[in-house]
Design an enzyme around this catalytic site. Structure first.
Site, short mmCIF file in Angstrom:
data_model
loop_
_atom_site.label_atom_id
_atom_site.label_comp_id
_atom_site.label_asym_id
_atom_site.label_seq_id
_atom_site.Cartn_x
_atom_site.Cartn_y
_atom_site.Cartn_z
N HIS A 12 34.10 -7.54 73.48
CA HIS A 12 33.81 -6.43 72.56
C HIS A 12 35.11 -5.72 72.11
CE1 HIS A 12 33.07 -3.99 76.52
NE2 HIS A 12 34.35 -3.94 76.17
N HIS A 193 41.56 -9.89 80.50
CA HIS A 193 42.47 -8.98 79.81
C HIS A 193 42.90 -7.83 80.71
CE1 HIS A 193 38.60 -6.95 78.91
NE2 HIS A 193 39.21 -5.92 78.34
N GLU A 240 35.11 -6.30 83.56
CA GLU A 240 33.98 -6.11 82.64
C GLU A 240 32.99 -7.28 82.72
OE1 GLU A 240 35.77 -3.37 78.99
OE2 GLU A 240 35.70 -5.52 78.71
C1 DHB Z 1 40.54 -3.78 74.27
C2 DHB Z 1 39.63 -2.82 74.71
C3 DHB Z 1 38.49 -3.22 75.35
O1 DHB Z 1 37.55 -2.32 75.75
C4 DHB Z 1 38.23 -4.53 75.62
O2 DHB Z 1 37.11 -4.84 76.29
C5 DHB Z 1 39.13 -5.50 75.18
C6 DHB Z 1 40.30 -5.11 74.51
C7 DHB Z 1 41.76 -3.36 73.55
O3 DHB Z 1 42.02 -2.14 73.45
O4 DHB Z 1 42.48 -4.23 73.03
FE FE Z 2 36.10 -3.06 77.00
#
Ligand code: DHB
Ligand code: FE
Length: 284
Positions: A12, A193, A240
């Site tokens: 997301h 991430h 997540e």
């Molecule tokens: C980013 C933020 C998010 O909540 C995520 O799930 C993935 C990436 C971001 O700020 O790049």
């Molecule tokens: Fe996120």
């Protein structure tokens, strides 16, 4: 009876929402990302679900450190897009399904999942970006949405196993609802991430592929992953992905994989997406 027919997992990433809102989807950086969702848009337009149960996490938009519900079920009639610092995204207000949501609240709580009932909640990129990816840019969303916000931003988040079992309880709740509704459940967030600290930008393709494979064919194996493994392998925000296990728990043990897509990078994140379908019930 209402029935969950399929599950959708998707990242997301907020920059995906910004690319749509700023008309940049055809730029070379973004085109491959949106191409990966074209089959998904066609699939869901054909399926025409009545309701999406959308499992996501709030990123300090509706909640803050003052109040941290582990599982918060949106029972309101509408959920406005949240202002995340640049004004609310120019997307339609999300229409809820209060009857189903209240029924789910009752079913879950009496089933000993003590979720929080929320009657007012703005929804951030965690919810609106998956809606845009799956439904495009309509004037009104073509589906009612029951949001389920999960705490994955402040330790301790729920375990993957708890999430998987919550999915099973959600399925029970849906199947005991009187109206005939076709329901799809979304699990959002991920994939690997990390947004801050020395490991910012971490991406682990091998872990992500194993997670996607496991989601289809060995979800029980994934339920045994401890938080520290998500953190080590998929980065601090990779946790997540426990939300994907809520989606998976709500499906049959054996599912058909309809579509899979993986792309690096979007922002500094791996984008992962999978559609899993239950075997259609044989008509009586
Ligand atoms: C980013 C933020 C998010 O909540 C995520 O799930 C993935 C990436 C971001 O700020 O790049
Ligand atoms: Fe996120």
């Amino acid at each position: 009876m209402a029935r969950i027919v399929a599950g959708v997992a998707t990242s997301h990433v907020p920059a995906i929402g910004a690319a749509i809102d700023n008309k940049r989807t055809h730029e070379p950086y973004w085109e491959p990302v949106f191409k990966g969702y074209e089959p998904s848009k066609r699939w869901i337009a054909e399926l025409k679900p009545d309701v999406v149960i959308l499992v996501y996490n709030d990123h300090a938009s509706a909640f803050s450190l003052e109040l941290i519900p582990t599982f918060a079920l949106g029972c309101a009639a509408e959920f406005p897009p949240a202002d995340e610092g640049w004004g609310p995204r120019p997307v339609p207000t999300v229409k809820g399904h209060p009857e189903l949501a209240w029924h789910l609240a009752q079913s879950l709580i009496l089933d000993e999942f003590d979720i929080t009932i929320v009657n007012r909640m703005a929804v951030d990129h965690g919810l609106t970006v998956p809606m845009s990816l799956m439904f495009g840019e309509p004037d009104a969303w073509p589906v009612n949405v029951v949001p389920l916000a999960v705490n994955v931003v402040q330790f301790p988040p729920p375990t993957g196993n708890r999430c998987y079992n919550l999915g099973k309880a959600i399925r029970k709740g849906v199947e005991s609802f009187g109206q005939d509704l076709t329901v799809v459940i979304f699990g959002t967030g991920g994939m690997s991430h990390q947004l801050q600290g020395p490991r910012a930008g971490l991406i682990n393709r091998a872990f992500d592929q194993r997670f996607l494979d496991g989601l289809t064919s060995d979800p029980l194996g994934l339920t045994r992953l401890p938080h520290v493994e998500y953190l080590r392998e998929a980065g601090s925000e990779g946790v997540e992905m426990v939300m994907w296990l809520i989606m998976r728990g709500a499906l049959d043990d054996q599912v058909e994989e309809v579509h899979r897509f993986y792309h690096v990078p979007a922002s500094n994140t791996a984008v992962g997406h999978i559609i899993l379908q239950n075997t259609p019930a044989v008509p009586a």
